[in-house]
Scaffold this motif. Structure first.
Motif, short mmCIF file in Angstrom:
data_model
loop_
_atom_site.label_atom_id
_atom_site.label_comp_id
_atom_site.label_asym_id
_atom_site.label_seq_id
_atom_site.Cartn_x
_atom_site.Cartn_y
_atom_site.Cartn_z
N ARG A 231 -5.93 -34.00 -36.15
CA ARG A 231 -4.88 -33.22 -36.80
C ARG A 231 -5.08 -31.73 -36.55
O ARG A 231 -6.18 -31.20 -36.67
CB ARG A 231 -4.87 -33.49 -38.30
N LEU A 232 -3.97 -31.07 -36.22
CA LEU A 232 -3.97 -29.64 -35.95
C LEU A 232 -3.41 -28.87 -37.13
O LEU A 232 -2.78 -29.45 -38.02
CB LEU A 232 -3.12 -29.35 -34.71
N ASP A 233 -3.61 -27.56 -37.11
CA ASP A 233 -2.93 -26.71 -38.08
C ASP A 233 -1.49 -26.45 -37.66
O ASP A 233 -0.57 -26.50 -38.48
CB ASP A 233 -3.68 -25.39 -38.24
N ALA A 234 -1.28 -26.16 -36.38
CA ALA A 234 0.06 -25.83 -35.90
C ALA A 234 0.24 -26.30 -34.47
O ALA A 234 -0.67 -26.20 -33.65
CB ALA A 234 0.30 -24.32 -35.98
N VAL A 235 1.44 -26.79 -34.19
CA VAL A 235 1.88 -27.06 -32.82
C VAL A 235 3.02 -26.11 -32.52
O VAL A 235 4.03 -26.10 -33.22
CB VAL A 235 2.36 -28.52 -32.64
N VAL A 236 2.85 -25.28 -31.50
CA VAL A 236 3.88 -24.35 -31.07
C VAL A 236 4.57 -24.95 -29.86
O VAL A 236 3.90 -25.29 -28.87
CB VAL A 236 3.30 -22.96 -30.72
N VAL A 237 5.88 -25.07 -29.91
CA VAL A 237 6.65 -25.62 -28.80
C VAL A 237 7.40 -24.47 -28.14
O VAL A 237 8.23 -23.82 -28.77
CB VAL A 237 7.62 -26.71 -29.28
N GLY A 238 7.07 -24.24 -26.87
CA GLY A 238 7.66 -23.12 -26.13
C GLY A 238 6.65 -22.03 -25.92
O GLY A 238 6.12 -21.48 -26.90
N ALA A 239 6.34 -21.72 -24.67
CA ALA A 239 5.25 -20.79 -24.36
C ALA A 239 5.73 -19.58 -23.59
O ALA A 239 5.06 -19.09 -22.69
CB ALA A 239 4.15 -21.51 -23.58
N GLY A 240 6.91 -19.07 -23.95
CA GLY A 240 7.32 -17.76 -23.46
C GLY A 240 6.56 -16.68 -24.20
O GLY A 240 5.52 -16.93 -24.81
N VAL A 241 7.10 -15.46 -24.18
CA VAL A 241 6.40 -14.34 -24.82
C VAL A 241 6.16 -14.62 -26.30
O VAL A 241 5.04 -14.49 -26.81
CB VAL A 241 7.20 -13.03 -24.64
N VAL A 242 7.20 -15.04 -27.02
CA VAL A 242 7.07 -15.22 -28.46
C VAL A 242 6.21 -16.42 -28.79
O VAL A 242 5.33 -16.35 -29.66
CB VAL A 242 8.47 -15.33 -29.10
N GLY A 243 6.42 -17.54 -28.12
CA GLY A 243 5.62 -18.73 -28.40
C GLY A 243 4.16 -18.54 -28.07
O GLY A 243 3.28 -18.92 -28.87
N ALA A 244 3.86 -17.95 -26.92
CA ALA A 244 2.46 -17.73 -26.53
C ALA A 244 1.80 -16.74 -27.48
O ALA A 244 0.64 -16.92 -27.88
CB ALA A 244 2.39 -17.23 -25.09
N ALA A 245 2.53 -15.68 -27.86
CA ALA A 245 1.97 -14.72 -28.81
C ALA A 245 1.73 -15.37 -30.17
O ALA A 245 0.73 -15.11 -30.84
CB ALA A 245 2.89 -13.52 -28.95
N GLY A 246 2.65 -16.23 -30.59
CA GLY A 246 2.48 -16.92 -31.87
C GLY A 246 1.28 -17.83 -31.87
O GLY A 246 0.49 -17.85 -32.83
N ALA B 244 20.71 -2.96 -27.75
CA ALA B 244 19.66 -2.15 -28.38
C ALA B 244 18.27 -2.56 -27.92
O ALA B 244 17.28 -1.99 -28.39
CB ALA B 244 19.76 -2.25 -29.90
N GLY B 245 18.18 -3.53 -27.02
CA GLY B 245 16.88 -3.94 -26.49
C GLY B 245 15.94 -4.52 -27.53
O GLY B 245 14.72 -4.39 -27.40
N GLN B 246 16.49 -5.21 -28.54
CA GLN B 246 15.66 -5.64 -29.66
C GLN B 246 15.34 -7.13 -29.66
O GLN B 246 14.65 -7.61 -30.56
CB GLN B 246 16.33 -5.27 -30.98
N GLY B 247 15.81 -7.90 -28.70
CA GLY B 247 15.62 -9.35 -28.72
C GLY B 247 14.17 -9.78 -28.84
O GLY B 247 13.77 -10.43 -29.81
N VAL B 248 13.35 -9.42 -27.87
CA VAL B 248 11.95 -9.84 -27.91
C VAL B 248 11.20 -9.12 -29.02
O VAL B 248 10.25 -9.68 -29.60
CB VAL B 248 11.26 -9.62 -26.55
N ASN B 249 11.61 -7.92 -29.37
CA ASN B 249 10.95 -7.20 -30.46
C ASN B 249 11.14 -7.94 -31.79
O ASN B 249 10.19 -8.07 -32.58
CB ASN B 249 11.50 -5.78 -30.56
N LEU B 250 12.35 -8.45 -32.05
CA LEU B 250 12.57 -9.22 -33.27
C LEU B 250 11.73 -10.50 -33.26
O LEU B 250 11.17 -10.90 -34.29
CB LEU B 250 14.05 -9.57 -33.41
N GLY B 251 11.63 -11.15 -32.10
CA GLY B 251 10.83 -12.36 -32.01
C GLY B 251 9.36 -12.11 -32.29
O GLY B 251 8.70 -12.89 -32.99
N LEU B 252 8.82 -11.03 -31.76
CA LEU B 252 7.41 -10.71 -32.01
C LEU B 252 7.19 -10.26 -33.46
O LEU B 252 6.10 -10.44 -34.00
CB LEU B 252 6.93 -9.67 -31.02
#
Length: 392
Positions: free
Chosen positions: A6-21, A298-306
């Motif tokens: 058993r894990l604590d978290a499974v992150v699905v999706g490894a783009g910038v936001v997923g990998a950073a998460g 406004a260039g905020q897409g990835v900033n909001l995700g992070l």
């Protein structure tokens, strides 16, 4: 379970936001697996990625705390020290200047592939289990956790699952979360260009009736463009010969940087506003584009995700300090409410700005240029807007 317990978290999706998460949670001492359908494209010093982000200071600090920002900055992160925003119909301009704001820079222009590559390089040392290529086929959840079945038959069990798999998130769909979607009927045309005049470490944005045109400073004497156009017009300019494309782009920008010449391939992506009905569904959390897609003006897409990631990390750290369960239902709901508030406000604000400026209605045309000029002249407004964009 077939994936080592058993894990604590499974992150699905490894783009910038997923990998950073995944990296952020692992560095908080959690057991994390990261599921990604395909290996990321390699970053190249000689072949810049067409997809770039205007990276804000708070997210640079986040990546610095995760141990990856120095490697990104050393490879290629172009600082911008000024911003100029104006309307093609006339009126004043809204300007931001790092010196006046007491900052070394306003932000950085960074390539998507570079961010992803450096984040992926940090995952093994942090203890993240990367499963790639892998896709989630089924989801089951109850009050204690989630169970995921992968296409290859593997199974994962965790306290939470995190959907960071983009605007068409499969995990979001499996969790039964609906989205409110508005297609703008526009595309963002992206490319690298060279200009007669230097970019002066300035991010430029000119509003036109067809949509905003952003010219962003980049390394090696290049500038990156995001040219918002109606769908049919975007297809037309993509098909133009290179010289004709450069001439039309120069006219659209009003000649501010002299002649513009195409220096790369061109691409275009459809623009829309999309908000998930909820940022959490049971024990499934939504991050980044899986939760919210905003207009790129406004260039905020990835900033909001992070910022989703930073808020999740802070929630876990607070619970650990208090020696309470970080994944309790009330904590997850509190995190979701906070992120929902910021992301919905941002999405609708950018939607309103796009509607105001992307038209040739006479009364709005007479109003918007002077409004920008007034905002630029009133003391404190530019500083307040920058602080908001920078996550301060």
């Amino acid at each position: 379970m077939s994936r080592r317990g058993r894990l604590d978290a499974v992150v699905v999706g490894a783009g910038v936001v997923g990998a950073a998460g995944a990296l952020a949670l692992a560095k908080q001492g959690l057991e994390v697996a990261l599921v990604e359908a395909r290996e990321p494209a390699a970053w190249s010093q000689d072949d810049p990625d067409l997809r770039v982000f205007a990276f804000a200071a708070d997210n640079a600090r986040l990546l610095d705390e995760l141990g990856v920002w120095d490697g990104i900055a050393a490879a290629r992160a172009q600082p911008y020290r000024r911003m100029r925003v104006w309307d093609a119909a006339g009126g004043g301009e809204l300007a931001f200047d790092a010196d006046r704001l007491g900052q070394p820079q306003l932000g950085w222009i960074v390539e998507n592939r570079l961010l992803v590559e450096r984040l992926w390089q940090a995952l093994p040392q942090a203890g993240v289990r990367v499963l790639c290529p892998a896709r989630v086929q089924t989801l089951e959840q109850d009050a204690s956790g989630v169970r995921l079945r992968l296409e290859d038959g593997g199974r994962l069990e965790a306290r939470v699952a995190i959907a960071a798999d983009g605007a068409e998130s499969a995990l979001r769909a499996l969790a039964g979360v609906d989205v409110d979607r508005h297609d703008y009927g526009q595309r963002g045309v992206v490319a690298y260009i060279r200009t007669d005049a230097p970019h002066e470490d300035t991010a430029w944005q000119r509003f036109l009736p067809t949509g905003p045109l952003a010219v962003l400073p980049f390394a090696q004497g290049l500038a990156s463009i995001v040219w918002t156009l109606p769908d049919a017009e975007a297809q037309r300019v993509l098909a133009l010969p290179s010289d004709d494309f450069g001439r039309e782009l120069s006219r659209a920008f009003g000649g501010w940087l002299g002649e513009m010449r195409l220096a790369s391939e061109r691409a275009a992506f459809p623009l829309r506003r999309q908000l998930a009905a909820a940022e959490v569904s049971g024990r499934v959390l939504l991050l980044g584009d899986a939760a919210h897609v905003v207009h790129p003006l406004a260039g905020q897409g990835v900033n909001l995700g992070l910022r989703d990631v930073a808020a999740l990390r802070a929630m876990v750290a607070d619970a650990q300090a208090r020696r309470t369960d970080w994944d309790s239902a009330h904590r997850l709901r509190r995190w979701a409410r906070g992120r929902r508030s910021e992301n919905a406000v941002a999405a609708h604000a950018f939607d309103g700005i796009n509607r105001l400026f992307s038209n040739d209605e006479m009364h709005l045309t007479l109003l918007r240029g002077p409004l920008l000029g007034l905002a630029g002249r009133v003391p404190g407004i530019a500083a307040a807007l920058w602080r908001r964009a920078a996550g301060a």
